[in-house]
Design a protein around this motif. Sequence first.
Motif, PDB file in Angstrom:
ATOM      1  N   ASN A   1       0.663  -0.978   0.010  1.00  0.00           N
ATOM      2  CA  ASN A   1       0.020   0.052   0.342  1.00  0.00           C
ATOM      3  C   ASN A   1       1.294   0.848  -0.183  1.00  0.00           C
ATOM      4  OD1 ASN A   1      -1.422   2.213   2.704  1.00  0.00           O
ATOM      5  ND2 ASN A   1      -2.849   1.265   0.715  1.00  0.00           N
ATOM      6  N   VAL A   2       0.397   2.337  -0.945  1.00  0.00           N
ATOM      7  CA  VAL A   2       1.245   3.050  -0.935  1.00  0.00           C
ATOM      8  C   VAL A   2       0.033   5.061  -0.966  1.00  0.00           C
ATOM      9  CG1 VAL A   2       2.776   4.746  -2.694  1.00  0.00           C
ATOM     10  CG2 VAL A   2       3.029   2.457  -2.341  1.00  0.00           C
ATOM     11  N   VAL A   3       0.263   5.469  -0.385  1.00  0.00           N
ATOM     12  CA  VAL A   3      -0.260   5.993   0.364  1.00  0.00           C
ATOM     13  C   VAL A   3       0.320   7.713  -0.058  1.00  0.00           C
ATOM     14  CG1 VAL A   3      -1.822   8.143   2.300  1.00  0.00           C
ATOM     15  CG2 VAL A   3      -1.167   5.102   2.114  1.00  0.00           C
ATOM     16  N   THR A   4      -0.299   8.601  -1.056  1.00  0.00           N
ATOM     17  CA  THR A   4       0.975   9.816  -1.030  1.00  0.00           C
ATOM     18  C   THR A   4      -0.579  11.131  -1.593  1.00  0.00           C
ATOM     19  OG1 THR A   4      -0.264   9.506  -3.865  1.00  0.00           O
ATOM     20  CG2 THR A   4       1.579   8.542  -3.731  1.00  0.00           C
ATOM     21  N   ALA A   5       0.157  11.598  -2.284  1.00  0.00           N
ATOM     22  CA  ALA A   5      -0.915  13.034  -1.941  1.00  0.00           C
ATOM     23  C   ALA A   5      -2.185  13.019  -2.821  1.00  0.00           C
ATOM     24  CB  ALA A   5       0.368  14.371  -2.511  1.00  0.00           C
ATOM     25  N   ARG A   6      -1.297  12.497  -3.855  1.00  0.00           N
ATOM     26  CA  ARG A   6      -2.815  12.267  -4.652  1.00  0.00           C
ATOM     27  C   ARG A   6      -3.737  10.405  -4.471  1.00  0.00           C
ATOM     28  NH1 ARG A   6      -1.585  14.005 -10.685  1.00  0.00           N
ATOM     29  NH2 ARG A   6      -0.738  16.543 -10.298  1.00  0.00           N
ATOM     30  N   GLY A   7      -3.738  10.218  -3.636  1.00  0.00           N
ATOM     31  CA  GLY A   7      -4.416   8.801  -3.177  1.00  0.00           C
ATOM     32  C   GLY A   7      -3.483   7.609  -2.828  1.00  0.00           C
ATOM     33  N   ASN A   8      -4.357   6.847  -2.425  1.00  0.00           N
ATOM     34  CA  ASN A   8      -3.934   5.409  -1.393  1.00  0.00           C
ATOM     35  C   ASN A   8      -4.420   4.954  -2.795  1.00  0.00           C
ATOM     36  OD1 ASN A   8      -3.810   3.577  -0.268  1.00  0.00           O
ATOM     37  ND2 ASN A   8      -6.098   3.609   1.368  1.00  0.00           N
ATOM     38  N   TYR A   9      -2.984   3.744  -2.670  1.00  0.00           N
ATOM     39  CA  TYR A   9      -2.878   2.971  -4.128  1.00  0.00           C
ATOM     40  C   TYR A   9      -2.566   1.284  -3.528  1.00  0.00           C
ATOM     41  CZ  TYR A   9      -3.174   6.937  -6.823  1.00  0.00           C
ATOM     42  OH  TYR A   9      -3.375   8.477  -6.704  1.00  0.00           O
ATOM     43  N   TRP A  10      -3.278   0.074  -4.004  1.00  0.00           N
ATOM     44  CA  TRP A  10      -2.927  -0.790  -3.547  1.00  0.00           C
ATOM     45  C   TRP A  10      -2.216  -1.648  -4.542  1.00  0.00           C
ATOM     46  CZ3 TRP A  10      -3.596  -2.394   1.457  1.00  0.00           C
ATOM     47  CH2 TRP A  10      -4.436  -1.531   1.941  1.00  0.00           C
ATOM     48  N   GLY A  11      -1.423  -3.030  -5.211  1.00  0.00           N
ATOM     49  CA  GLY A  11      -0.746  -3.580  -5.379  1.00  0.00           C
ATOM     50  C   GLY A  11      -1.731  -4.943  -5.835  1.00  0.00           C
ATOM     51  N   GLN A  12      -1.642  -5.609  -6.893  1.00  0.00           N
ATOM     52  CA  GLN A  12      -2.830  -6.888  -6.892  1.00  0.00           C
ATOM     53  C   GLN A  12      -2.471  -8.112  -5.803  1.00  0.00           C
ATOM     54  OE1 GLN A  12      -4.472  -7.334  -9.153  1.00  0.00           O
ATOM     55  NE2 GLN A  12      -3.653  -6.173 -11.142  1.00  0.00           N
ATOM     56  N   GLY A  13      -1.414  -8.032  -5.147  1.00  0.00           N
ATOM     57  CA  GLY A  13      -1.074  -8.986  -3.902  1.00  0.00           C
ATOM     58  C   GLY A  13      -0.165 -10.030  -4.120  1.00  0.00           C
ATOM     59  N   THR A  14       0.114 -10.168  -3.387  1.00  0.00           N
ATOM     60  CA  THR A  14       1.620 -11.641  -3.619  1.00  0.00           C
ATOM     61  C   THR A  14       0.970 -12.626  -2.624  1.00  0.00           C
ATOM     62  OG1 THR A  14       3.461 -12.380  -3.947  1.00  0.00           O
ATOM     63  CG2 THR A  14       3.633 -11.048  -2.108  1.00  0.00           C
ATOM     64  N   GLN A  15       1.691 -13.718  -2.990  1.00  0.00           N
ATOM     65  CA  GLN A  15       0.905 -15.451  -1.987  1.00  0.00           C
ATOM     66  C   GLN A  15       2.398 -15.545  -1.040  1.00  0.00           C
ATOM     67  OE1 GLN A  15      -2.200 -16.842  -1.583  1.00  0.00           O
ATOM     68  NE2 GLN A  15      -0.930 -17.754   0.634  1.00  0.00           N
ATOM     69  N   VAL A  16       1.662 -15.687   0.387  1.00  0.00           N
ATOM     70  CA  VAL A  16       2.900 -16.225   0.914  1.00  0.00           C
ATOM     71  C   VAL A  16       2.066 -17.552   1.732  1.00  0.00           C
ATOM     72  CG1 VAL A  16       4.436 -15.875   2.985  1.00  0.00           C
ATOM     73  CG2 VAL A  16       4.135 -14.345   1.415  1.00  0.00           C
ATOM     74  N   THR A  17       2.960 -18.723   1.230  1.00  0.00           N
ATOM     75  CA  THR A  17       2.102 -19.827   2.608  1.00  0.00           C
ATOM     76  C   THR A  17       3.607 -20.481   3.146  1.00  0.00           C
ATOM     77  OG1 THR A  17       1.034 -19.938   0.483  1.00  0.00           O
ATOM     78  CG2 THR A  17       1.299 -22.077   1.729  1.00  0.00           C
ATOM     79  N   VAL A  18       2.936 -21.109   4.519  1.00  0.00           N
ATOM     80  CA  VAL A  18       4.082 -21.449   5.557  1.00  0.00           C
ATOM     81  C   VAL A  18       3.896 -22.509   5.304  1.00  0.00           C
ATOM     82  CG1 VAL A  18       5.200 -20.905   7.269  1.00  0.00           C
ATOM     83  CG2 VAL A  18       4.982 -18.794   5.709  1.00  0.00           C
ATOM     84  N   SER A  19       4.303 -23.102   5.615  1.00  0.00           N
ATOM     85  CA  SER A  19       3.395 -24.826   5.535  1.00  0.00           C
ATOM     86  C   SER A  19       5.219 -25.554   5.407  1.00  0.00           C
ATOM     87  CB  SER A  19       3.374 -25.233   3.772  1.00  0.00           C
ATOM     88  OG  SER A  19       2.446 -26.707   4.460  1.00  0.00           O
ATOM     89  N   SER A  20       5.143 -26.569   6.019  1.00  0.00           N
ATOM     90  CA  SER A  20       6.116 -27.908   5.922  1.00  0.00           C
ATOM     91  C   SER A  20       5.408 -28.843   5.005  1.00  0.00           C
ATOM     92  CB  SER A  20       6.532 -28.392   6.936  1.00  0.00           C
ATOM     93  OG  SER A  20       5.235 -29.217   7.776  1.00  0.00           O
TER      94      SER A  20
END
Length: 114
Positions: free
Chosen positions: A95-114
């Motif tokens: 997430n990036v908050v700038t003088a012009r607005g609030n912007y989001w990326g598409q996301g990245t999956q993190v999986t923690v598993s054995s």
Amino acid sequence: QVQVVESGGGLVQPGGSLRLSCVASGSIFSIYVMGWYRQTPGKQRELVASIRSGVGTYADSVKGRFTISNDYAKNTVDLRMNSLKPEDTAVYYCNVVTARGNYWGQGTQVTVSS
């Protein structure tokens, strides 16, 4: 227009480490805050860590394990995650908050598993 792109997610065993990276590009005039959020199915998106004026803040659940850092000149923000736990499994969003607005990326999956 501002574009936010994350990278670095993946599968890791419990106790392992990952680094997430995010870069913002486009019509960026002034960045106020950069941060990382995460979300799991059926739950609200939650703040993991944010950084403003070089000072990072963290959710209690990740304090001491995660470190956020950024480079204002390059419009990048990284999240270094150590001692990962299965409960850290989620889609992580930049997430990036700038003088012009609030912007989001598409996301990245993190999986923690054995």
